[in-house]
Design an enzyme around this catalytic site. Structure first.
Site, PDB file in Angstrom:
ATOM      1  N   GLU A  34       0.832  -1.210   0.000  1.00  0.00           N
ATOM      2  CA  GLU A  34       0.000   0.000   0.000  1.00  0.00           C
ATOM      3  C   GLU A  34       0.864   1.256   0.000  1.00  0.00           C
ATOM      4  O   GLU A  34       0.546   2.245  -0.658  1.00  0.00           O
ATOM      5  CB  GLU A  34      -0.947   0.012   1.224  1.00  0.00           C
ATOM      6  CG  GLU A  34      -1.981  -1.105   1.241  1.00  0.00           C
ATOM      7  CD  GLU A  34      -3.052  -0.977   0.147  1.00  0.00           C
ATOM      8  OE1 GLU A  34      -3.070   0.047  -0.558  1.00  0.00           O
ATOM      9  OE2 GLU A  34      -3.841  -1.924  -0.011  1.00  0.00           O
TER      10      GLU A  34
ATOM     11  N   ASP B 294      -4.497  -9.726  -8.560  1.00  0.00           N
ATOM     12  CA  ASP B 294      -4.791  -8.841  -9.691  1.00  0.00           C
ATOM     13  C   ASP B 294      -3.601  -8.087 -10.276  1.00  0.00           C
ATOM     14  O   ASP B 294      -3.218  -8.254 -11.444  1.00  0.00           O
ATOM     15  CB  ASP B 294      -5.896  -7.850  -9.286  1.00  0.00           C
ATOM     16  CG  ASP B 294      -5.667  -7.180  -7.929  1.00  0.00           C
ATOM     17  OD1 ASP B 294      -4.655  -7.465  -7.285  1.00  0.00           O
ATOM     18  OD2 ASP B 294      -6.520  -6.361  -7.512  1.00  0.00           O
TER      19      ASP B 294
ATOM     20  N   GLU C 195     -18.432  -6.629  -3.368  1.00  0.00           N
ATOM     21  CA  GLU C 195     -17.081  -7.214  -3.355  1.00  0.00           C
ATOM     22  C   GLU C 195     -17.094  -8.628  -3.929  1.00  0.00           C
ATOM     23  O   GLU C 195     -16.152  -9.053  -4.578  1.00  0.00           O
ATOM     24  CB  GLU C 195     -16.525  -7.216  -1.935  1.00  0.00           C
ATOM     25  CG  GLU C 195     -16.109  -5.851  -1.414  1.00  0.00           C
ATOM     26  CD  GLU C 195     -14.884  -5.292  -2.124  1.00  0.00           C
ATOM     27  OE1 GLU C 195     -14.998  -4.876  -3.297  1.00  0.00           O
ATOM     28  OE2 GLU C 195     -13.809  -5.255  -1.513  1.00  0.00           O
TER      29      GLU C 195
ATOM     30  N   GLU D 225     -12.181  -0.181 -10.332  1.00  0.00           N
ATOM     31  CA  GLU D 225     -11.772  -1.108 -11.400  1.00  0.00           C
ATOM     32  C   GLU D 225     -12.715  -1.150 -12.606  1.00  0.00           C
ATOM     33  O   GLU D 225     -12.269  -1.130 -13.754  1.00  0.00           O
ATOM     34  CB  GLU D 225     -11.576  -2.520 -10.838  1.00  0.00           C
ATOM     35  CG  GLU D 225     -10.283  -2.717 -10.051  1.00  0.00           C
ATOM     36  CD  GLU D 225     -10.322  -2.148  -8.642  1.00  0.00           C
ATOM     37  OE1 GLU D 225     -11.415  -1.696  -8.200  1.00  0.00           O
ATOM     38  OE2 GLU D 225      -9.279  -2.147  -7.963  1.00  0.00           O
TER      39      GLU D 225
HETATM   40  C1  DMJ Z   1      -6.327   0.322  -5.171  1.00  0.00           C
HETATM   41  O1  DMJ Z   1      -5.538   0.589  -4.084  1.00  0.00           O
HETATM   42  C2  DMJ Z   1      -5.536  -0.283  -6.285  1.00  0.00           C
HETATM   43  O2  DMJ Z   1      -6.251  -0.193  -7.467  1.00  0.00           O
HETATM   44  C3  DMJ Z   1      -5.159  -1.711  -6.013  1.00  0.00           C
HETATM   45  O3  DMJ Z   1      -4.496  -2.285  -7.082  1.00  0.00           O
HETATM   46  C4  DMJ Z   1      -6.393  -2.512  -5.730  1.00  0.00           C
HETATM   47  N1  DMJ Z   1      -7.182  -1.930  -4.704  1.00  0.00           N
HETATM   48  C5  DMJ Z   1      -7.472  -0.527  -4.760  1.00  0.00           C
HETATM   49  C6  DMJ Z   1      -8.711  -0.174  -5.549  1.00  0.00           C
HETATM   50  O4  DMJ Z   1      -9.731  -1.036  -5.469  1.00  0.00           O
END
Ligand code: DMJ
Length: 619
Positions: free
Chosen positions: A127, A254, A347, A368
């Site tokens: 993060e 992902d 989710e 997304e």
């Molecule tokens: C963001 O922090 C980024 O896109 C990450 O890759 C996935 N989660 C969140 C958004 O959903």
């Protein structure tokens, strides 16, 4: 045990059939709005999205700053990461994109003067990298470059200094036997989503250590892939054992896929491309139940979770970037049908029961699906993506807007609001929404009409393909790891001026397959199975299967699209459109011939590809 396995397989097969039959009706229900978004409305929507940004940004600045994030219902702040004014850092390049010079300048100056990392906090490497490091780097690249139109005259690399300081503090986390950085639980995304930010930092500071540790982490993960070329969700960084073996394209994995392709595009490092080709081909074979994706056991391929999870929704956007547009269109339609049903994407949505997955009812303002909508509109100019954009705006305005910002939705069926606003709402969700409509209006923004081609980090941060970043040095180091044994030729580079020497530890875990190859000095691996077109990223057709005979899968048919490694300043812009067309266009391709000069005057040579319409510049 064997019985259990075969039961599982049968169960998986039944589910696969059930899924494809029952969901086709759900997807068919997706209709295009009776009245499509017209150019005038697109402009209004773009302006409305701008207001959405300021409602949330001002709400944060007035009620939460300098704490990390806003509690938009109670109009308070909270520290959720390290106490780094997270939302401000995550918002910087959106401010620049919106052309807000005043707020961008004052924010960069405040951060340059006040931000410090010498505080004792335990933070997530992942993060912190994607939100803070990425935010600082992208803002630095905008603030320091007059070509962006947002240069700050008094700016003296303060954000780059901070970024380097932050990354150095994270380096000890990479000191693990696998090279995969330590986290209380390390997800595959957590280990494999550092290459863009760390690579850019290396190229800006001329210190290769950041790029090396991030790449080593990717190799550490990929070396532990299953025989199906799948990766699991969680790994023990000390033993290298997978602790969660569910393979998928969403939660916990992902951006591992995302950064393989994007690292290749940004850095021209073919090792990433080669891994991406393998990983993508396997995902399309084992995880894709057209138009949906499931989670399977990484070893057996048996379906374990027939669930759509909202993080999967970035995938169609990635497919557009890879040139695989047709399945992207189908999958986006399917995912958007879930949004239409609830007004948001939960989710988790169970593909077998066609209902919200128990315990996964929330919508935490994720970007997304909007991100993929932007990419698909960019690729196809199909107005139905603008209609989808209008639906996103309506849902956010009516369901999520709250007194000081936008609220998470705790339950998409009840539309109940929660007092939290993740910083990615301003870094990504609003950014992609604004870009979608701006594309329809005049595309006059830094990303679509700027001095460089841009790659978005996984947090939506703008990383430009400048010569300094994209042509810094040639990285080409297969070491035979992904080529057939005895079929790899090595070239020793003689040009020490351009390419720093890389010391390779023969006994380390990072090149596990080829102990007999030379290990000192820069080695260019020429994998003979890579075609010219693959080598230069002109298409994404997988090379023939060579290395593992135990895996039999059909080659995916991928529609090819060009990507370009550097931007061409001489290319004519697409004529302004009066209305919207549905004509598709290459996302990062360029046309034109001969040679061109980049901004530093470096000569670029046009390499003809094997097909007429695909060309790429290389140094
Ligand atoms: C963001 O922090 C980024 O896109 C990450 O890759 C996935 N989660 C969140 C958004 O959903």
């Amino acid at each position: 045990m064997i019985l259990m396995e075969s039961n599982k397989l049968r169960w998986g097969l039944c589910y696969a059939i059930f899924i494809s039959l029952t969901l086709s009706s759900l997807v068919r229900d997706l209709g295009v709005s009776a009245e499509g978004v017209n150019p005038h409305e697109a402009k209004q929507l773009r302006d409305e999205v701008r207001e959405m940004f300021y409602h949330a940004f001002d709400g944060y600045m007035n009620n939460a700053f300098p704490l990390d994030e806003l509690k938009p219902l109670s109009c308070q702040g909270e520290d959720t990461l390290g106490g780094y004014a997270l939302t401000l850092i995550d918002s910087l390049d959106t401010l620049a994109l919106l052309g807000d010079r005043e707020s961008f300048t004052s924010s960069v100056q405040w951060i340059g003067k006040n931000l410090q990392f010498n505080i004792n906090k335990t933070v997530s490497v992942f993060e912190t990298t994607i939100r803070v490091l990425g935010g600082l780097l992208s803002a630095h690249l905008i603030a320091s470059d007059c070509a962006t139109g947002m240069r700050i005259p008094s700016y003296d690399n303060e954000l780059l200094v901070l970024a380097e300081d932050l990354a150095r503090r994270m380096l000890p986390a990479f000191d693990t036997p696998t090279g995969i950085p330590y986290g209380s639980i390390t997800s595959t995304a957590g280990g494999g989503t550092l290459t863009l930010e760390f690579g850019v930092l290396s190229r800006l500071t001329n210190d290769p250590v950041f790029e090396q540790v991030a790449k080593n982490a990717v190799r550490g993960l990929w070396a532990r892939r299953s025989t199906l070329d799948l990766v699991g969700a969680h790994i023990n960084v000390f033993t290298g054992e997978w602790t969660q073996k569910d393979a998928g394209i969403g939660t916990s994995i992902d951006s591992f896929y995302e950064y393989l392709l994007k690292a290749y595009i940004l850095f021209g490092d073919e090792e990433y491309l080669y891994i991406f080709q393998e990983a993508y081909g396997s995902a399309m074979h084992h995880l894709h139940k057209d138009p949906w994706y499931v989670e399977v056991n990484m070893d057996s391929g048996a379906i374990v979770w027939p669930v759509f999870n909202s993080l999967q929704a970035f995938w169609p956007g990635l497919q557009v970037l890879a040139g695989d547009v047709d399945p992207a269109i189908r999958t986006h339609t399917a995912f958007f049908s879930v949004w239409k049903r609830y007004g948001f994407t939960p989710e988790g949505f169970n593909l077998a029961t066609l209902s919200v997955q128990y315990g996964q009812k929330s919508y935490p303002l994720r970007p997304e699906l909007i991100e993929s909508t932007y990419w698909l509109y960019k690729a196809t100019r199909d107005p139905r993506y603008l209609d989808a954009g209008r639906d996103f705006v309506a849902s956010l305005q009516y369901g999520a807007k709250c007194p000081c910002g936008y609220c998470h939705i705790t339950d998409v069926e009840l539309h109940k609001q929660e007092d939290h606003m993740e910083s990615f709402f301003l870094a990504e969700t609003v950014k992609y929404l604004w870009l979608l409509f701006d594309l329809a209006v005049d595309s006059d923004n830094l990303v679509d009409n700027g001095p460089y081609k841009y790659i978005f980090s996984t947090e939506g941060h703008l990383l430009p393909l400048t010569p300094q970043i994209s042509l810094a040095r040639e990285h080409c180091s297969y070491f035979g790891g992904y080529c057939p044994r005895n079929a790899t030729k090595f070239e020793q580079s003689n040009d020490d001026h351009q390419v720093p020497e890389i010391e390779l530890d023969h006994h380390s875990n990072i090149y596990p397959y080829h102990e007999s190859f030379p290990v000192t000095g820069l080695i260019k691996g020429l994998c003979p199975r890579l075609s010219h077109a693959q080598k230069y990223g002109l298409s994404y057709v997988l090379p023939e299967k060579t290395e593992r005979e135990d895996v039999k899968r059909p080659k995916p048919v991928i529609t090819s699209r060009s990507i370009v490694l550097v931007s061409d300043q001489t290319v004519e812009k697409r004529p302004q459109e009066e209305g919207f067309t549905s004509e598709s266009e290459p996302i990062m391709s360029i046309s034109g011939g001969g040679s061109s000069s980049d901004q530093t005057g470096q000569e670029l040579t046009l390499l003809e590809s094997e097909t007429d319409d695909k060309r790429v510049y290389s140094s």
